[in-house]
Design an enzyme around this catalytic site. Structure first.
Site, mmCIF file in Angstrom:
data_model
loop_
_atom_site.group_PDB
_atom_site.id
_atom_site.type_symbol
_atom_site.label_atom_id
_atom_site.label_comp_id
_atom_site.label_asym_id
_atom_site.label_seq_id
_atom_site.Cartn_x
_atom_site.Cartn_y
_atom_site.Cartn_z
ATOM 1 N N LYS A 205 0.737 -1.245 -0.050
ATOM 2 C CA LYS A 205 0.234 -0.083 0.022
ATOM 3 C C LYS A 205 0.954 1.233 0.105
ATOM 4 C CE LYS A 205 -4.507 -1.837 1.443
ATOM 5 N NZ LYS A 205 -5.543 -1.935 2.332
ATOM 6 N N ARG A 239 -3.559 -9.939 4.877
ATOM 7 C CA ARG A 239 -4.215 -10.037 3.633
ATOM 8 C C ARG A 239 -3.018 -9.433 2.634
ATOM 9 N NH1 ARG A 239 -6.708 -6.626 -0.054
ATOM 10 N NH2 ARG A 239 -8.087 -7.339 -1.486
HETATM 11 N N1 HH2 Z 1 -7.753 -3.556 1.232
HETATM 12 C C1 HH2 Z 1 -7.967 -3.428 -0.342
HETATM 13 C C2 HH2 Z 1 -8.938 -4.367 -0.677
HETATM 14 N N2 HH2 Z 1 -9.673 -5.165 0.260
HETATM 15 N N3 HH2 Z 1 -10.258 -5.723 2.704
HETATM 16 C C3 HH2 Z 1 -9.874 -5.807 3.844
HETATM 17 N N4 HH2 Z 1 -10.538 -6.483 4.742
HETATM 18 N N5 HH2 Z 1 -8.673 -5.049 4.254
HETATM 19 C C4 HH2 Z 1 -8.019 -4.432 3.547
HETATM 20 O O1 HH2 Z 1 -6.912 -3.701 4.051
HETATM 21 C C5 HH2 Z 1 -8.229 -4.335 2.130
HETATM 22 C C6 HH2 Z 1 -9.603 -5.157 1.664
HETATM 23 C C7 HH2 Z 1 -7.198 -2.575 -1.178
HETATM 24 O O2 HH2 Z 1 -6.054 -3.380 -1.463
HETATM 25 P P1 HH2 Z 1 -6.035 -4.513 -2.944
HETATM 26 O O3 HH2 Z 1 -7.014 -5.331 -3.109
HETATM 27 O O4 HH2 Z 1 -4.704 -4.527 -3.197
HETATM 28 O O5 HH2 Z 1 -6.341 -3.199 -4.364
HETATM 29 P P2 HH2 Z 1 -7.660 -2.880 -4.944
HETATM 30 O O6 HH2 Z 1 -8.644 -2.128 -3.986
HETATM 31 O O7 HH2 Z 1 -7.205 -1.752 -5.951
HETATM 32 O O8 HH2 Z 1 -8.327 -3.952 -5.548
#
Ligand code: HH2
Length: 271
Positions: A205, A239
């Site tokens: 992040k 995660r």
């Molecule tokens: N972060 C993201 C998405 N879902 N869910 C939980 N529970 N906790 C988190 O920190 C979290 C989440 C964002 O990260 P990512 O999936 O890598 O990116 P994107 O939202 O662009 O798909």
């Protein structure tokens, strides 16, 4: 928890997945690498991301989940804020709903989780991906986030979801400036005091980019450091995009912290 984004626009691995076959290979590799669960998402929630139509979100995740549920040795979770997507995903074989809105986005989400007996991750955020950046104002971030997660827990209870089904997550990067994400990872106490397992999602992040001055593909070591710091502070679900290194880092942190039972080595040849 391994991350499988079936989205063309995710901030850190957007467009990585070519097709359903490739997605299944990636999910199987994550399970092989030690993921206890694979989190599947069809809508990017990065700051400023455009919402997708529900039909498009369904089209991205459901055919994959149907195949993966039959073939993966570990459970699947669905990363969605929408009850229609959650219901279809649970019908397709997912076991957990990961709702980044903490049941605040869709009023029928709680009902769907309660009816199906699914697990539920309640993540903290404010506003939505379009507005959250402007809502990052806290007096004491860990205490404020814990108080707002307590409200999410009450929403879950009101819907009839048992406490044993819940995990809470402070939502690293969601309505958080760099200093807020760092402060949360360093002080999970008020969130642990809610009495639920705590999950964190620091993987690749932006707050890591701010500390390291490095692009997403160069944030692995920072991700591992954040996971270990959070583990030592009480987090128990992580995660991550890079499952094998995270499992290794956390296995060592677990062993060092004395919680693990380390087998006796006969004669240590290595240093
Ligand atoms: N972060 C993201 C998405 N879902 N869910 C939980 N529970 N906790 C988190 O920190 C979290 C989440 C964002 O990260 P990512 O999936 O890598 O990116 P994107 O939202 O662009 O798909």
């Amino acid at each position: 928890m391994g991350i499988l984004n079936l989205t063309p626009d995710s901030f850190s691995d957007g467009g990585r997945v070519r097709d359903a076959e490739h997605a299944l290979d990636l999910a199987l590799a994550m399970a092989e690498d030690g993921a206890a669960i694979v989190d599947v998402g069809g809508e990017s929630t990065r700051p400023g991301a455009q919402p997708v139509a529900v039909e498009e979100e369904l089209h991205r995740v459901i055919p994959f989940l149907e195949r993966a549920a039959a073939q993966l040795p570990v459970p699947l979770s669905i990363d969605t804020r929408r009850s229609a997507v959650a219901r279809a995903a649970l019908d397709a074989g997912a076991a957990v709903v990961n709702d980044v809105s903490g049941l605040a986005h869709d009023p029928t989400m709680g009902e769907v989780v309660a009816e199906t007996g699914a697990g539920l991750v309640l993540m903290h955020m404010r506003g939505d991906p379009g507005t959250m950046a402007g809502l990052a104002r806290y007096r004491s971030v860990s205490r404020d986030v814990a108080a707002e997660l307590a409200v999410a827990v009450e929403r879950a209870r009101a819907a009839g979801i048992p406490d044993a089904s819940l995990v809470v997550d402070p939502g690293i990067g969601f309505a958080k400036k760099t200093r807020h994400s760092l402060a949360l990872l360093g002080d999970l106490g008020p969130i642990l005091a809610l009495g639920f397992p705590v999950m964190v999602g620091p993987s690749r992040k932006r707050f890591l980019g701010a500390v390291l001055d490095a692009p997403p593909e160069e944030r692995l070591a920072g991700t591992l450091a954040a996971c270990v710091a959070a583990y030592l502070g009480g987090a128990r679900v992580f995660r991550v995009h890079d499952v094998r290194p995270a499992v290794q880092a956390l296995a060592v942190a677990y062993a060092v912290s004395g919680a693990g039972s380390v087998p006796e080595q006969p004669e240590e040849a290595e240093s």
